[in-house]
Design a protein around this motif. Structure first.
Motif, PDB file in Angstrom:
ATOM      1  N   ALA A  85       0.848  -1.182   0.000  1.00  0.00           N
ATOM      2  CA  ALA A  85       0.000   0.000   0.000  1.00  0.00           C
ATOM      3  C   ALA A  85       0.886   1.235   0.000  1.00  0.00           C
ATOM      4  CB  ALA A  85      -0.908   0.002   1.224  1.00  0.00           C
ATOM      5  N   THR A  86       0.509   2.257  -0.748  1.00  0.00           N
ATOM      6  CA  THR A  86       1.233   3.530  -0.769  1.00  0.00           C
ATOM      7  C   THR A  86       0.255   4.636  -0.405  1.00  0.00           C
ATOM      8  OG1 THR A  86       0.804   3.936  -3.119  1.00  0.00           O
ATOM      9  CG2 THR A  86       2.803   2.713  -2.560  1.00  0.00           C
ATOM     10  N   VAL A  87       0.737   5.577   0.377  1.00  0.00           N
ATOM     11  CA  VAL A  87      -0.077   6.739   0.746  1.00  0.00           C
ATOM     12  C   VAL A  87       0.800   7.972   0.605  1.00  0.00           C
ATOM     13  CG1 VAL A  87      -1.462   7.866   2.525  1.00  0.00           C
ATOM     14  CG2 VAL A  87      -1.492   5.375   2.334  1.00  0.00           C
ATOM     15  N   ASP A  88       0.424   8.862  -0.306  1.00  0.00           N
ATOM     16  CA  ASP A  88       1.144  10.112  -0.514  1.00  0.00           C
ATOM     17  C   ASP A  88       0.462  11.210   0.294  1.00  0.00           C
ATOM     18  OD1 ASP A  88       3.211   9.677  -2.877  1.00  0.00           O
ATOM     19  OD2 ASP A  88       1.396   8.553  -3.378  1.00  0.00           O
ATOM     20  N   VAL A  89       1.256  11.906   1.099  1.00  0.00           N
ATOM     21  CA  VAL A  89       0.720  12.941   1.973  1.00  0.00           C
ATOM     22  C   VAL A  89       1.520  14.223   1.774  1.00  0.00           C
ATOM     23  CG1 VAL A  89      -0.036  11.241   3.683  1.00  0.00           C
ATOM     24  CG2 VAL A  89       2.221  12.287   3.904  1.00  0.00           C
ATOM     25  N   PRO A  90       0.930  15.388   2.056  1.00  0.00           N
ATOM     26  CA  PRO A  90       1.707  16.632   2.010  1.00  0.00           C
ATOM     27  C   PRO A  90       2.700  16.666   3.165  1.00  0.00           C
ATOM     28  CG  PRO A  90      -0.534  17.039   2.765  1.00  0.00           C
ATOM     29  CD  PRO A  90      -0.501  15.617   2.319  1.00  0.00           C
ATOM     30  N   PRO A  91       3.762  17.460   3.049  1.00  0.00           N
ATOM     31  CA  PRO A  91       4.773  17.485   4.115  1.00  0.00           C
ATOM     32  C   PRO A  91       4.217  17.795   5.494  1.00  0.00           C
ATOM     33  CG  PRO A  91       5.596  18.599   2.159  1.00  0.00           C
ATOM     34  CD  PRO A  91       4.164  18.301   1.897  1.00  0.00           C
ATOM     35  N   ALA A  92       3.171  18.627   5.564  1.00  0.00           N
ATOM     36  CA  ALA A  92       2.610  18.985   6.861  1.00  0.00           C
ATOM     37  C   ALA A  92       1.965  17.795   7.570  1.00  0.00           C
ATOM     38  CB  ALA A  92       1.588  20.118   6.693  1.00  0.00           C
ATOM     39  N   ARG A  93       1.626  16.746   6.828  1.00  0.00           N
ATOM     40  CA  ARG A  93       0.968  15.574   7.427  1.00  0.00           C
ATOM     41  C   ARG A  93       1.909  14.388   7.561  1.00  0.00           C
ATOM     42  NH1 ARG A  93      -4.526  16.198   6.810  1.00  0.00           N
ATOM     43  NH2 ARG A  93      -4.653  14.728   8.545  1.00  0.00           N
ATOM     44  N   TRP A  94       3.202  14.592   7.320  1.00  0.00           N
ATOM     45  CA  TRP A  94       4.168  13.492   7.332  1.00  0.00           C
ATOM     46  C   TRP A  94       4.180  12.774   8.676  1.00  0.00           C
ATOM     47  CZ3 TRP A  94       6.910  10.201   4.702  1.00  0.00           C
ATOM     48  CH2 TRP A  94       8.074   9.641   5.227  1.00  0.00           C
ATOM     49  N   ARG A  95       4.410  13.506   9.741  1.00  0.00           N
ATOM     50  CA  ARG A  95       4.474  12.879  11.062  1.00  0.00           C
ATOM     51  C   ARG A  95       3.121  12.296  11.454  1.00  0.00           C
ATOM     52  NH1 ARG A  95       3.247  13.953  16.177  1.00  0.00           N
ATOM     53  NH2 ARG A  95       4.586  13.078  17.845  1.00  0.00           N
ATOM     54  N   ASP A  96       2.020  12.991  11.117  1.00  0.00           N
ATOM     55  CA  ASP A  96       0.690  12.479  11.436  1.00  0.00           C
ATOM     56  C   ASP A  96       0.435  11.135  10.767  1.00  0.00           C
ATOM     57  OD1 ASP A  96       0.062  14.748  12.943  1.00  0.00           O
ATOM     58  OD2 ASP A  96      -0.602  15.846  11.173  1.00  0.00           O
ATOM     59  N   ALA A  97       0.931  10.979   9.539  1.00  0.00           N
ATOM     60  CA  ALA A  97       0.693   9.737   8.805  1.00  0.00           C
ATOM     61  C   ALA A  97       1.384   8.559   9.481  1.00  0.00           C
ATOM     62  CB  ALA A  97       1.175   9.889   7.366  1.00  0.00           C
ATOM     63  N   LEU A  98       2.651   8.746   9.886  1.00  0.00           N
ATOM     64  CA  LEU A  98       3.358   7.645  10.553  1.00  0.00           C
ATOM     65  C   LEU A  98       2.764   7.358  11.924  1.00  0.00           C
ATOM     66  CD1 LEU A  98       5.474   8.602   8.299  1.00  0.00           C
ATOM     67  CD2 LEU A  98       7.171   7.511   9.765  1.00  0.00           C
ATOM     68  N   LEU A  99       2.326   8.393  12.617  1.00  0.00           N
ATOM     69  CA  LEU A  99       1.712   8.189  13.933  1.00  0.00           C
ATOM     70  C   LEU A  99       0.400   7.431  13.806  1.00  0.00           C
ATOM     71  CD1 LEU A  99       1.952   8.840  16.971  1.00  0.00           C
ATOM     72  CD2 LEU A  99       0.655  10.946  16.517  1.00  0.00           C
ATOM     73  N   ALA A 100      -0.402   7.782  12.793  1.00  0.00           N
ATOM     74  CA  ALA A 100      -1.672   7.089  12.594  1.00  0.00           C
ATOM     75  C   ALA A 100      -1.454   5.630  12.225  1.00  0.00           C
ATOM     76  CB  ALA A 100      -2.482   7.796  11.507  1.00  0.00           C
ATOM     77  N   ALA A 101      -0.471   5.356  11.357  1.00  0.00           N
ATOM     78  CA  ALA A 101      -0.190   3.968  10.970  1.00  0.00           C
ATOM     79  C   ALA A 101       0.269   3.146  12.168  1.00  0.00           C
ATOM     80  CB  ALA A 101       0.857   3.939   9.869  1.00  0.00           C
ATOM     81  N   ARG A 102       0.948   3.768  13.104  1.00  0.00           N
ATOM     82  CA  ARG A 102       1.422   3.039  14.283  1.00  0.00           C
ATOM     83  C   ARG A 102       0.300   2.787  15.287  1.00  0.00           C
ATOM     84  NH1 ARG A 102       4.974   5.958  18.803  1.00  0.00           N
ATOM     85  NH2 ARG A 102       2.835   6.653  19.273  1.00  0.00           N
ATOM     86  N   ASP A 103      -0.533   3.793  15.540  1.00  0.00           N
ATOM     87  CA  ASP A 103      -1.480   3.720  16.652  1.00  0.00           C
ATOM     88  C   ASP A 103      -2.837   3.140  16.287  1.00  0.00           C
ATOM     89  OD1 ASP A 103       0.509   4.820  18.161  1.00  0.00           O
ATOM     90  OD2 ASP A 103      -0.344   6.841  18.237  1.00  0.00           O
TER      91      ASP A 103
END
Length: 263
Positions: free
Chosen positions: A44-62
């Motif tokens: 799976a690939t998810v492209d996000v804007p730079p402002a959501r970079w940390r949010d994306a990894l945090l969401a995938a973890r939690d």
């Protein structure tokens, strides 16, 4: 979960601020889910804007459905005028699925948030990416050199980084990388980082100029001129040696050892 379900789940979490992964700030562009190549190894690939970079990894973890508890790697890709793609691969050890999260940063200001507080294992990966691509990670206060020697200038994995060794020494193979076996029909394409002749540095001083060079590459010492040969003249005969005869003594004695040696 299939790769499509994994990508859509993460995109949904990032698009909905009320999702169970926690509230996230508004972003100028939403996440885009997709699937990489690789057939049975597709991710799976998810492209996000730079402002959501940390949010994306945090969401995938939690998120309990994604549960990406293992940080695999982080790196970047130089897209030249389009900037740099920063990519992280996460894996779930319990759900047995992975996801590639990507963002693109501009070339003139390559900067994105650090995720070391989300995955401690990202520390070395961010240091390497900063060192090799020049991408800064906000919040990472230890971006010390990891692989290159002290004082190294430039970022070697950028496509505009000049490969100085390719300027000073030709490619040792029969063909440049990318040239076909047939050759001929197409104009050869220079590999990234290899400048055209005359674009970088100065050419070595030609023979006969006394070894005086200019620029960072300096000059090549001139070779002494060979005496002209008379057409048809015979080469000087080499002295013949009888079978078993020892070679003539060198400057250090008959066998190469200094005279007067021995105990």
């Amino acid at each position: 979960m299939t790769p499509e379900e994994v990508g859509n789940r993460l995109a949904t979490l990032l698009a909905d601020p009320d999702a169970d992964a926690g509230p996230v700030a508004e972003a100028p562009a939403g996440p885009v889910a997709g699937v990489s190549g690789g057939q049975e190894h597709a991710r799976a690939t998810v492209d996000v804007p730079p402002a959501r970079w940390r949010d994306a990894l945090l969401a995938a973890r939690d998120d309990t459905e994604l549960a990406c508890d293992f940080f695999d790697w982080l790196s970047a890709v130089d897209e030249l005028a389009d900037g740099f793609d920063v990519i992280a691969h996460l894996w779930s050890t319990t759900k047995r699925h992975g996801v590639l999260i990507r963002t693109r940063v501009p070339r003139d200001q390559p900067r994105v948030a650090s995720v070391v507080d989300v995955y401690a294992g990202a520390a070395w990966h961010e240091r390497e990416t900063y060192e090799m691509f020049g991408i800064s990670f906000a919040g990472h206060d230890d971006l010390r050199p990891l692989l290159l020697p002290p004082g190294f200038e430039g970022h070697p994995l950028r496509k505009d980084f000049v490969l100085a060794s390719r300027v000073a020494k030709p490619w040792p193979g029969a063909k440049e990388p990318g040239e076909s076996e047939a050759g001929g029909g197409r104009r050869p394409i220079r590999p990234p980082g290899v400048p055209a002749p005359g674009e970088w540095g100065t050419a070595p001083t030609p023979a006969g100029a006394g070894g005086v060079g200019e620029g960072p590459r300096g000059g090549a010492p001139a070779r002494p001129a060979r005496p002209p040969r008379t057409p048809g003249a015979a080469r000087p005969a080499r002295p013949e040696r009888a079978v078993g005869e020892a070679p003539p003594p060198g400057p250090d004695g008959p066998s190469g050892a200094p005279d007067g040696g021995g105990a």
